[in-house]
Motif scaffolding. Structure first.
Motif, PDB file in Angstrom:
ATOM      1  N   VAL A 263       4.603  12.721   2.634  1.00  0.00           N
ATOM      2  CA  VAL A 263       4.463  11.333   2.170  1.00  0.00           C
ATOM      3  C   VAL A 263       5.772  10.578   2.385  1.00  0.00           C
ATOM      4  N   LYS A 264       5.677   9.448   3.072  1.00  0.00           N
ATOM      5  CA  LYS A 264       6.871   8.617   3.299  1.00  0.00           C
ATOM      6  C   LYS A 264       7.096   7.617   2.166  1.00  0.00           C
TER       7      LYS A 264
ATOM      8  N   ASN B 203      10.148   9.331   1.641  1.00  0.00           N
ATOM      9  CA  ASN B 203      10.522  10.198   2.770  1.00  0.00           C
ATOM     10  C   ASN B 203      10.400  11.683   2.413  1.00  0.00           C
ATOM     11  N   GLY B 204       9.295  12.022   1.779  1.00  0.00           N
ATOM     12  CA  GLY B 204       8.997  13.425   1.514  1.00  0.00           C
ATOM     13  C   GLY B 204       9.685  14.028   0.317  1.00  0.00           C
TER      14      GLY B 204
ATOM     15  N   LEU C 170       0.837  -1.200   0.000  1.00  0.00           N
ATOM     16  CA  LEU C 170       0.000   0.000   0.000  1.00  0.00           C
ATOM     17  C   LEU C 170       0.870   1.248   0.000  1.00  0.00           C
ATOM     18  N   ARG C 171       0.508   2.213  -0.818  1.00  0.00           N
ATOM     19  CA  ARG C 171       1.246   3.463  -0.903  1.00  0.00           C
ATOM     20  C   ARG C 171       0.269   4.632  -0.878  1.00  0.00           C
ATOM     21  N   ASP C 172       0.764   5.773  -0.448  1.00  0.00           N
ATOM     22  CA  ASP C 172      -0.017   7.000  -0.557  1.00  0.00           C
ATOM     23  C   ASP C 172       0.024   7.487  -2.002  1.00  0.00           C
ATOM     24  N   LEU C 173      -1.049   8.159  -2.408  1.00  0.00           N
ATOM     25  CA  LEU C 173      -1.118   8.720  -3.747  1.00  0.00           C
ATOM     26  C   LEU C 173      -1.341  10.222  -3.681  1.00  0.00           C
ATOM     27  N   ILE C 174      -0.635  10.960  -4.507  1.00  0.00           N
ATOM     28  CA  ILE C 174      -0.936  12.365  -4.752  1.00  0.00           C
ATOM     29  C   ILE C 174      -1.419  12.455  -6.196  1.00  0.00           C
ATOM     30  N   LEU C 175      -2.636  12.943  -6.380  1.00  0.00           N
ATOM     31  CA  LEU C 175      -3.254  13.000  -7.699  1.00  0.00           C
ATOM     32  C   LEU C 175      -3.321  14.446  -8.174  1.00  0.00           C
ATOM     33  N   SER C 176      -2.716  14.716  -9.309  1.00  0.00           N
ATOM     34  CA  SER C 176      -2.741  16.071  -9.863  1.00  0.00           C
ATOM     35  C   SER C 176      -4.117  16.352 -10.453  1.00  0.00           C
ATOM     36  N   PRO C 177      -4.464  17.631 -10.644  1.00  0.00           N
ATOM     37  CA  PRO C 177      -5.745  17.956 -11.275  1.00  0.00           C
ATOM     38  C   PRO C 177      -5.931  17.297 -12.629  1.00  0.00           C
ATOM     39  N   SER C 178      -4.875  17.204 -13.434  1.00  0.00           N
ATOM     40  CA  SER C 178      -5.007  16.628 -14.775  1.00  0.00           C
ATOM     41  C   SER C 178      -5.309  15.143 -14.729  1.00  0.00           C
ATOM     42  N   HIS C 179      -5.028  14.501 -13.600  1.00  0.00           N
ATOM     43  CA  HIS C 179      -5.400  13.092 -13.440  1.00  0.00           C
ATOM     44  C   HIS C 179      -6.726  12.933 -12.705  1.00  0.00           C
TER      45      HIS C 179
END
Length: 266
Positions: A147-148, A180-181, A1-10
Motif C-alpha cells: 500500500v502506497k 509507502n508500505g 481516495l486511499r487504499d483500505l486494509i480491514l482487520s477481521p474485527s472491523h
C-alpha cells in the motif's frame, strides 16, 4: 481516495451488514419491508450478480463454532454449509422452509431462528464467512507493504446503512496511516463510504488461511453496545459470527480524514 486494509474485527461488521443481511431471502422478498427494510438483491440475480471481485468467496455455515451454529434450526432442519458468493458471483441465498421454494430449491437451508422460547422463529442469518485466499496469498505484513497511501482499520465504530443494504458508511475503533508500505502514525475520525457491489468489486487481496476470528459481539462485557436488532417489529440479536482474514479494498472513498500524529509501536 486511499487504499483500505480491514482487520477481521472491523470487516466482520461490514460483512454482516452488506452481505449477510442483503442475502436473506425473506428480506429480498419484502417480508421485512415494514420495519427492517428490504435488499438491493433480487431473486433473478442468482447466478448473475457480480457481488465483488473474483477474489470474493462467501460461505454460509451453521456447522462451525460461530454464534449462529446449531445442530438443527427451529424448524428441525439439520445444520449445513453452502456457498453465497463464488469468484465474485452471487450463487446462493439464505432460506428456510417458508421461502426455499421461491428460488426453486426443494429443501430449506435451515435458517429459522428464535432468540428464546417466547419469540416467534423466522428466517435469520447463519455465520457468514469471507473465505481466505489461496496458499500463496499475502500475509498481513505483505498487504501493508503493497500500500502506497492508505489506512488500516481495526474494530467496530459508528456505522449507517440504507434499508436496502446498498449504501453504507463505516467507521472503526482505531486507525493507522500507511505511507509507502509502512505504518506511520495513528489516525482519528476516519470513515469510508461503501456502495456494496463497488466496495467488494475493489477487493484486491485476502490473507491466506490462518487464525480465524469470530465475532463475539453478543458476549461483550463492557456494556457499551447493544447489538439486538429490530426485525419484523420483534427484538432479535441477529448479529452472529462472521469469519474473515484481513481484506484489502483499493481506492475507496474516505471521509473524516483527520490525522493525529502519535508514536506507534507494533
Amino acid at each position: 481516495l486511499r487504499d483500505l486494509i480491514l482487520s477481521p474485527s472491523h470487516a466482520m461488521l461490514t460483512i454482516h451488514e452488506i452481505v449477510a443481511h442483503a442475502t436473506e431471502l425473506d428480506r429480498i422478498m419484502g417480508y421485512e419491508a415494514n420495519y427492517a427494510g428490504t435488499s438491493f438483491v433480487k431473486v433473478s440475480d442468482l447466478g448473475k450478480l457480480k457481488y465483488g471481485s473474483k477474489l470474493m468467496n462467501v460461505t454460509a455455515d451453521k456447522t462451525d463454532n460461530g454464534l449462529a451454529s446449531a445442530g438443527f434450526d427451529d424448524d428441525g432442519v439439520k445444520a449445513q454449509k453452502w456457498p453465497i458468493v463464488r469468484d465474485g458471483i452471487l450463487v446462493g441465498l439464505q432460506t428456510n422452509r417458508e421461502t426455499a421454494h421461491l428460488i426453486g430449491e426443494t429443501s430449506s437451508r435451515g435458517c429459522t431462528f428464535a432468540n428464546s422460547w417466547r419469540d416467534y422463529p423466522f428466517l435469520r442469518m447463519p455465520n457468514i464467512h469471507v473465505e481466505p485466499g489461496p496458499e500463496n496469498s499475502p500475509t498481513r505484513e505483505e498487504l501493508i507493504a503493497d500500500v502506497k497511501n492508505g489506512v488500516m482499520i481495526d474494530g467496530r465504530g459508528s456505522y449507517s446503512i440504507d434499508q436496502q443494504r446498498y449504501n453504507g458508511q463505516f467507521g472503526g475503533h482505531i486507525f493507522w496511516e500507511i505511507k509507502n508500505g509502512k505504518i506511520t502514525r495513528q489516525c482519528t475520525d476516519v470513515a469510508y463510504n461503501a456502495i456494496t457491489t463497488d466496495f467488494w468489486g475493489n477487493l484486491d487481496a485476502a490473507r491466506r488461511a490462518g487464525e480465524v476470528l469470530v465475532e463475539e459481539g453478543a458476549l461483550q462485557a463492557d456494556g457499551l453496545e447493544d447489538l439486538g436488532t429490530g426485525v419484523g417489529r420483534h427484538r432479535r440479536d441477529a448479529h452472529l459470527g462472521h469469519h474473515l482474514q484481513d481484506a484489502l479494498a483499493e481506492r475507496l472513498d474516505q471521509v473524516g480524514d483527520g490525522l493525529l500524529a502519535v508514536d506507534l509501536h507494533v
